[in-house]
Design a protein around this motif. Sequence first.
Motif, short mmCIF file in Angstrom:
data_model
loop_
_atom_site.label_atom_id
_atom_site.label_comp_id
_atom_site.label_asym_id
_atom_site.label_seq_id
_atom_site.Cartn_x
_atom_site.Cartn_y
_atom_site.Cartn_z
N ARG A 105 -3.91 48.20 82.12
CA ARG A 105 -5.19 48.89 82.04
C ARG A 105 -5.10 50.30 82.63
NH1 ARG A 105 -10.36 47.66 81.05
NH2 ARG A 105 -9.82 45.45 80.78
N GLU A 106 -4.37 50.45 83.74
CA GLU A 106 -4.22 51.78 84.35
C GLU A 106 -3.49 52.73 83.40
OE1 GLU A 106 -4.06 50.78 89.14
OE2 GLU A 106 -2.23 50.63 87.92
N TYR A 159 0.62 47.63 72.72
CA TYR A 159 0.77 46.92 73.99
C TYR A 159 2.19 47.03 74.54
CZ TYR A 159 1.71 43.13 77.21
OH TYR A 159 2.15 42.41 78.30
N SER A 178 -0.61 48.95 86.19
CA SER A 178 -1.07 47.86 85.34
C SER A 178 -1.25 48.39 83.92
CB SER A 178 -2.39 47.30 85.86
OG SER A 178 -3.44 48.25 85.67
N GLN A 227 -3.42 52.54 80.11
CA GLN A 227 -4.33 52.83 79.01
C GLN A 227 -5.36 53.87 79.41
OE1 GLN A 227 -5.82 49.39 76.85
NE2 GLN A 227 -7.84 50.33 76.70
N GLU A 228 -5.93 53.71 80.59
CA GLU A 228 -6.93 54.69 81.06
C GLU A 228 -6.33 56.06 81.25
OE1 GLU A 228 -8.40 52.79 84.55
OE2 GLU A 228 -9.85 51.53 83.46
#
Length: 421
Positions: free
Chosen positions: A408-409, A393, A406, A411-412
């Motif tokens: 999440r962005e 993280y 973000s 990570q994707e």
Amino acid sequence: MRTIYLDLGMGAAGDMLTAALLELLPAEEQEKLLADMNSMGIPNVEIVRECVPKNSIIGSRMRVTIHGEEEGENIGCQHHHHVSMQDVEAIIDNLATRQEVKEDILAVYKIIAEAESRAHGAPVSEIHFHEVGMMDAIADVASVCLLMHTLAPARVIASPIHVGSGHVHSAHGILPVPAPATAYILEGVPIYGGKIKGELCTPTGAALVKYFADAFDDLPVMTVQAVGYGFGKKEFEQMNCVRAFLGEIWEHANPMFGGKVSSSADAFENETAPDISNGQVVELVCNIDDMTGEEVGFACERLLASGAREVFTVAAQMKKFRPGIVLHVIADAWREEEMARRIFALTTTIGVRSSATKRYVLERMEETVRTPLGEVRRKMCSGYGVERNKWEYDDLAAIGREHGMSVREVQEALDAAEAEG
């Protein structure tokens, strides 16, 4: 952390402790250490180690002879007199051994003398010891002190001491078990009796354990390197021995554990917790309804820094319908008491509940992966037919701040880049 654990399920005596500790040394060093014991210069004393079988187990038994006789044998009247604590101090001062060993010997013997003083209601200066018993005790104490300095453990943990039951015959008549002097020495030490009749813990054994033991607890999670069996002279329905374990609890980052270990929970502040996997742990739980969120957060932070495995809170309704939290602390079983002390110090609770439990964990690894967004750490877990991984993280957050993305962005994007190869 280099640790000695003493299993005192059949009590403690100086000769049994000596034998058990001697067996923890490599075979090639045991004879040298025995020679060192005999070269200390205890007057008219010879220390001999015998290898004996008991219940199909080979262990060691120590024989201390004074003028060629063991205590309890028919010692000639020319040797049957008493000596004072001042005489004992002179003998210790003249021993041919390191000064720090002499200091430990004297400290242990003072524990014995002070207990005898209380038992007889006389000043230490007026206490007199039977010559043979005193020389035997000095030999036992000196041997254990020398062994402890040679083995150099960072921590000594002992089990609660089995003291036996019934009565014992002594020069002062028939006495209850534990004998009065032994009972005084063992103040503050966890002890218990049982069905075995007889004296299992002697004053010498009690003083040595009290002096060297940093804690009394069950056998901790440790990697055992050596096991020693020290047999006693008496025969009971249960094998009469002290068992000693030498091993590692963990490698700590802070070398604060030289010599005696502080009992303060603050001593654990800077240690790196061991990565012990499956095993026994304890869960310490308490209710709190009179601390602010900031205070609870600080307490959780410090408990983790003190070595807790996990710390978390659960919202709950307390007395008089007040909102509060239930604090849960997961810790290694051997650290139970220290962690309880820490909880009391950091929170307003007046009671902590403890329960022993086992845990199962996946094996954990970490790797650093080069990605189009930079180097990112990835945690991987496996075991019990399961494999899983996740990006670290802190690294995701750092990339998100740098690129205006973000978590999440980020990570994707990493997952997509890895899929493309």
